[in-house]
Write a protein that holds these residues in place. Structure first.
Motif, PDB file in Angstrom:
ATOM      1  N   THR A  53       0.854  -1.189   0.000  1.00 56.94           N
ATOM      2  CA  THR A  53       0.000   0.000   0.000  1.00 56.94           C
ATOM      3  C   THR A  53       0.887   1.235   0.000  1.00 56.94           C
ATOM      4  O   THR A  53       2.065   1.162  -0.390  1.00 56.94           O
ATOM      5  CB  THR A  53      -0.969  -0.036   1.201  1.00 56.94           C
ATOM      6  N   VAL A  54       0.346   2.369   0.414  1.00 56.81           N
ATOM      7  CA  VAL A  54       1.099   3.619   0.451  1.00 56.81           C
ATOM      8  C   VAL A  54       1.109   4.189   1.863  1.00 56.81           C
ATOM      9  O   VAL A  54       0.250   3.872   2.683  1.00 56.81           O
ATOM     10  CB  VAL A  54       0.507   4.672  -0.520  1.00 56.81           C
ATOM     11  N   SER A  55       2.098   5.034   2.106  1.00 57.99           N
ATOM     12  CA  SER A  55       2.223   5.701   3.401  1.00 57.99           C
ATOM     13  C   SER A  55       1.519   7.048   3.412  1.00 57.99           C
ATOM     14  O   SER A  55       1.197   7.572   4.481  1.00 57.99           O
ATOM     15  CB  SER A  55       3.710   5.882   3.739  1.00 57.99           C
ATOM     16  N   ASN A  56       1.276   7.614   2.232  1.00 55.68           N
ATOM     17  CA  ASN A  56       0.535   8.869   2.117  1.00 55.68           C
ATOM     18  C   ASN A  56      -0.953   8.544   2.112  1.00 55.68           C
ATOM     19  O   ASN A  56      -1.610   8.498   1.068  1.00 55.68           O
ATOM     20  CB  ASN A  56       0.918   9.607   0.832  1.00 55.68           C
ATOM     21  N   THR A  57      -1.486   8.292   3.290  1.00 53.05           N
ATOM     22  CA  THR A  57      -2.889   7.935   3.457  1.00 53.05           C
ATOM     23  C   THR A  57      -3.273   8.223   4.892  1.00 53.05           C
ATOM     24  O   THR A  57      -2.412   8.479   5.744  1.00 53.05           O
ATOM     25  CB  THR A  57      -3.129   6.445   3.124  1.00 53.05           C
ATOM     26  N   ALA A  58      -4.558   8.190   5.169  1.00 56.45           N
ATOM     27  CA  ALA A  58      -4.997   8.277   6.559  1.00 56.45           C
ATOM     28  C   ALA A  58      -4.546   7.010   7.278  1.00 56.45           C
ATOM     29  O   ALA A  58      -4.602   5.903   6.728  1.00 56.45           O
ATOM     30  CB  ALA A  58      -6.515   8.417   6.628  1.00 56.45           C
ATOM     31  N   ALA A  59      -4.114   7.166   8.516  1.00 61.86           N
ATOM     32  CA  ALA A  59      -3.563   6.041   9.269  1.00 61.86           C
ATOM     33  C   ALA A  59      -4.479   4.819   9.328  1.00 61.86           C
ATOM     34  O   ALA A  59      -3.974   3.685   9.377  1.00 61.86           O
ATOM     35  CB  ALA A  59      -3.205   6.504  10.680  1.00 61.86           C
ATOM     36  N   TYR A  70      -1.535  14.690   4.335  1.00 61.88           N
ATOM     37  CA  TYR A  70      -1.290  14.392   5.748  1.00 61.88           C
ATOM     38  C   TYR A  70       0.119  14.868   6.095  1.00 61.88           C
ATOM     39  O   TYR A  70       1.033  14.642   5.305  1.00 61.88           O
ATOM     40  CB  TYR A  70      -1.452  12.893   5.998  1.00 61.88           C
ATOM     41  N   PRO A  71       0.294  15.502   7.269  1.00 58.91           N
ATOM     42  CA  PRO A  71       1.604  16.057   7.603  1.00 58.91           C
ATOM     43  C   PRO A  71       2.622  15.007   8.026  1.00 58.91           C
ATOM     44  O   PRO A  71       3.823  15.266   7.982  1.00 58.91           O
ATOM     45  CB  PRO A  71       1.291  17.014   8.758  1.00 58.91           C
ATOM     46  N   TRP A  72       2.139  13.832   8.458  1.00 59.36           N
ATOM     47  CA  TRP A  72       3.050  12.775   8.915  1.00 59.36           C
ATOM     48  C   TRP A  72       2.744  11.487   8.160  1.00 59.36           C
ATOM     49  O   TRP A  72       1.751  10.811   8.435  1.00 59.36           O
ATOM     50  CB  TRP A  72       2.895  12.543  10.418  1.00 59.36           C
ATOM     51  N   PRO A  73       3.578  11.126   7.193  1.00 61.11           N
ATOM     52  CA  PRO A  73       3.373   9.847   6.523  1.00 61.11           C
ATOM     53  C   PRO A  73       3.354   8.711   7.537  1.00 61.11           C
ATOM     54  O   PRO A  73       4.040   8.764   8.562  1.00 61.11           O
ATOM     55  CB  PRO A  73       4.578   9.743   5.586  1.00 61.11           C
ATOM     56  N   VAL A  74       2.581   7.691   7.255  1.00 59.07           N
ATOM     57  CA  VAL A  74       2.399   6.615   8.233  1.00 59.07           C
ATOM     58  C   VAL A  74       3.723   5.963   8.603  1.00 59.07           C
ATOM     59  O   VAL A  74       3.949   5.611   9.766  1.00 59.07           O
ATOM     60  CB  VAL A  74       1.405   5.569   7.686  1.00 59.07           C
ATOM     61  N   HIS A  75       4.636   5.808   7.648  1.00 54.05           N
ATOM     62  CA  HIS A  75       5.893   5.112   7.952  1.00 54.05           C
ATOM     63  C   HIS A  75       6.793   5.909   8.894  1.00 54.05           C
ATOM     64  O   HIS A  75       7.749   5.361   9.443  1.00 54.05           O
ATOM     65  CB  HIS A  75       6.645   4.769   6.661  1.00 54.05           C
ATOM     66  N   THR A  76       6.489   7.207   9.109  1.00 54.87           N
ATOM     67  CA  THR A  76       7.282   8.016  10.042  1.00 54.87           C
ATOM     68  C   THR A  76       6.674   8.060  11.440  1.00 54.87           C
ATOM     69  O   THR A  76       7.276   8.641  12.344  1.00 54.87           O
ATOM     70  CB  THR A  76       7.415   9.464   9.523  1.00 54.87           C
ATOM     71  N   MET A  77       5.496   7.476  11.617  1.00 55.99           N
ATOM     72  CA  MET A  77       4.824   7.512  12.917  1.00 55.99           C
ATOM     73  C   MET A  77       5.463   6.508  13.878  1.00 55.99           C
ATOM     74  O   MET A  77       5.850   5.402  13.497  1.00 55.99           O
ATOM     75  CB  MET A  77       3.329   7.196  12.746  1.00 55.99           C
ATOM     76  N   SER A  78       5.548   6.902  15.151  1.00 57.15           N
ATOM     77  CA  SER A  78       6.201   6.056  16.144  1.00 57.15           C
ATOM     78  C   SER A  78       5.519   4.693  16.270  1.00 57.15           C
ATOM     79  O   SER A  78       6.174   3.688  16.549  1.00 57.15           O
ATOM     80  CB  SER A  78       6.230   6.757  17.507  1.00 57.15           C
ATOM     81  N   GLY A  79       4.218   4.662  16.067  1.00 58.92           N
ATOM     82  CA  GLY A  79       3.495   3.404  16.188  1.00 58.92           C
ATOM     83  C   GLY A  79       3.880   2.371  15.140  1.00 58.92           C
ATOM     84  O   GLY A  79       3.597   1.174  15.309  1.00 58.92           O
ATOM     85  N   PHE A  80       4.532   2.815  14.055  1.00 59.41           N
ATOM     86  CA  PHE A  80       4.944   1.894  13.005  1.00 59.41           C
ATOM     87  C   PHE A  80       6.457   1.889  12.827  1.00 59.41           C
ATOM     88  O   PHE A  80       6.966   1.458  11.785  1.00 59.41           O
ATOM     89  CB  PHE A  80       4.249   2.246  11.691  1.00 59.41           C
ATOM     90  N   ALA A  81       7.170   2.320  13.863  1.00 62.54           N
ATOM     91  CA  ALA A  81       8.635   2.347  13.794  1.00 62.54           C
ATOM     92  C   ALA A  81       9.208   0.954  13.593  1.00 62.54           C
ATOM     93  O   ALA A  81      10.269   0.778  12.980  1.00 62.54           O
ATOM     94  CB  ALA A  81       9.206   2.971  15.070  1.00 62.54           C
ATOM     95  N   HIS A 126       9.230  10.934  -2.315  1.00 63.42           N
ATOM     96  CA  HIS A 126       8.122  11.739  -2.823  1.00 63.42           C
ATOM     97  C   HIS A 126       7.027  11.884  -1.759  1.00 63.42           C
ATOM     98  O   HIS A 126       6.419  12.953  -1.612  1.00 63.42           O
ATOM     99  CB  HIS A 126       7.545  11.116  -4.096  1.00 63.42           C
ATOM    100  N   THR A 127       6.782  10.809  -1.021  1.00 62.34           N
ATOM    101  CA  THR A 127       5.804  10.871   0.062  1.00 62.34           C
ATOM    102  C   THR A 127       6.232  11.878   1.113  1.00 62.34           C
ATOM    103  O   THR A 127       5.430  12.706   1.586  1.00 62.34           O
ATOM    104  CB  THR A 127       5.643   9.477   0.699  1.00 62.34           C
ATOM    105  N   GLU A 128       7.489  11.830   1.513  1.00 63.78           N
ATOM    106  CA  GLU A 128       7.989  12.697   2.581  1.00 63.78           C
ATOM    107  C   GLU A 128       8.034  14.162   2.140  1.00 63.78           C
ATOM    108  O   GLU A 128       7.692  15.061   2.922  1.00 63.78           O
ATOM    109  CB  GLU A 128       9.356  12.205   3.024  1.00 63.78           C
ATOM    110  N   ARG A 129       8.428  14.393   0.901  1.00 60.11           N
ATOM    111  CA  ARG A 129       8.460  15.779   0.429  1.00 60.11           C
ATOM    112  C   ARG A 129       7.049  16.355   0.335  1.00 60.11           C
ATOM    113  O   ARG A 129       6.808  17.505   0.712  1.00 60.11           O
ATOM    114  CB  ARG A 129       9.154  15.864  -0.932  1.00 60.11           C
TER     115      ARG A 129
END
Length: 369
Positions: A81-87, A311-322, A333-336
């Motif tokens: 899937t993608v990280s640029n999405t709602a959690a 979304y300001p925080w891509p899912v892969h950068t969230m602590s819950g998915f570290a 591209h997602t992060e930028r």
């Protein structure tokens, strides 16, 4: 004033009699759970999408979760899937015990970069889960061919794309299953939580009906397979039946708002939304982009205008998915995009004067940068 990014009160004023009639119909029916309104909405929602089945559930997150379970996705499986999405997209994958695997996005549309998907397939891959983001569809032709070749399940996340079309096909009508949210802000929104899954597969539909109802089918007292209490509320279903009949009108109104933005912001250095070739955009959100996003938002607040970032925080950068092991720079591209995008107010009943206020302030801020 504080500009509302989303507001339902003007719409409610216009539709109040119909909404209250829907509530009264349920309360007067003698059946408050899993009655005629849920059954009727399911039939009508399936018909809209040209599918054999629609199964109403309690929210969009559980729509994804239960659909994955019904498709046989679980522990040990990987879901691309993608990280640029709602959690919730990723939360649902995690909830069934599967592992999310992220690919980057197209920098113009913010949708899944299809050229990266095949390289992400491993022997553990079980499902492709594209997200139809912001109001338009991923081109599923490539994914369908890839899924068939690798014997993978293709499931659509349609939470933000009610009524969107690509090559004449409505969002949700291509994969083995598709999940929808009816959260109030959605293109088709309830007056509370709600969700649904559509599918042409009789077995998947039967699994879903059991899973949403404790795992029961023939008797309330007999659990055939452990499930959940995830039923669509009867009142919300009746409201959604009324609103489904107006869905295309809501889409047309959003498209008119988007057209006014496009005309008013032409010639600025904002990157405006791009529509996928052969597709229609229903503008769940009107997402624009600028490298000085944070400065723009700060200056707009001085005008009393507060805007959202989705979304300001891509899912892969969230602590819950570290624990997934992604590092900064892994999805460039997602992060930028997360650093540069923001959303302008978008809903069918958005007053023209509010839209003009936002546009005028935004143009002034851009000139002053």
């Amino acid at each position: 004033m504080v500009t509302l990014v989303w507001d339902y009160l003007r719409e409610y004023e216009a539709e109040r009699d119909d909404i209250l009639e829907a509530v009264d119909r349920v309360f007067s029916s003698g059946r408050l759970v899993m009655g005629d309104s849920v059954a009727g909405f399911e039939q009508e929602f399936a018909a809209y999408h040209g599918t054999s089945h629609a199964i109403g559930v309690d929210n969009g997150t559980n729509a994804i979760k239960l659909a994955l379970q019904a498709l046989g996705v679980g522990p040990g499986d990987e879901v691309i899937t993608v990280s640029n999405t709602a959690a919730p997209t990723v939360v649902a994958i995690d909830a069934v015990g599967a592992t999310p695997v992220f690919v980057d996005i197209d920098p113009d549309t913010y949708l899944m970069d299809l050229s990266q998907v095949e390289a992400a397939v491993t022997e553990r891959t079980r499902c492709l889960l594209p997200v139809h983001l912001y109001g338009q569809c991923v081109d599923l032709d490539t994914l369908t061919e890839l899924a068939d070749r690798h014997h993978l399940v293709l499931m659509e996340d349609c939470a933000q794309a009610h009524g969107a079309r690509h090559r004449g096909r409505v969002a949700g009508s291509v994969g083995e299953a598709a999940a929808f949210s009816f959260y109030p802000t959605k293109v088709l929104g309830a007056y509370g939580d709600g969700g649904a899954v559509v599918t042409d597969d009789d077995e998947v539909a039967a699994n879903l009906r059991r899973l949403r109802y404790y795992g029961m089918e023939k008797s309330y007292y007999v659990v055939e397979t452990p499930g959940h209490n995830s039923r669509l509320d009867e009142v919300q279903a009746e409201i959604l039946r009324r609103k489904l009949a107006r869905l295309d009108d809501y889409v047309a109104a959003r498209q008119r708002v988007a057209a006014r933005y496009a005309e008013a912001l032409a010639g600025t250095d904002l990157a405006l939304p791009t529509t996928v070739a052969d597709g229609s955009h229903v503008y769940y959100l009107y997402v624009v982009r600028h490298p000085r996003r944070d400065d723009i938002l700060a200056r707009l607040r001085e005008y009393g205008i507060h805007l959202n970032v989705s979304y300001p925080w891509p899912v892969h950068t969230m602590s819950g998915f570290a624990g997934l092991g992604y590092r900064p720079g892994s999805l460039p591209h997602t992060e930028r995009a997360a650093d540069e995008i923001f959303s302008l107010p978008m809903y069918p009943s958005l007053p023209v004067e509010v839209q003009d206020e936002v546009v005028d302030a935004l143009r002034e801020v851009l000139v002053a940068l």
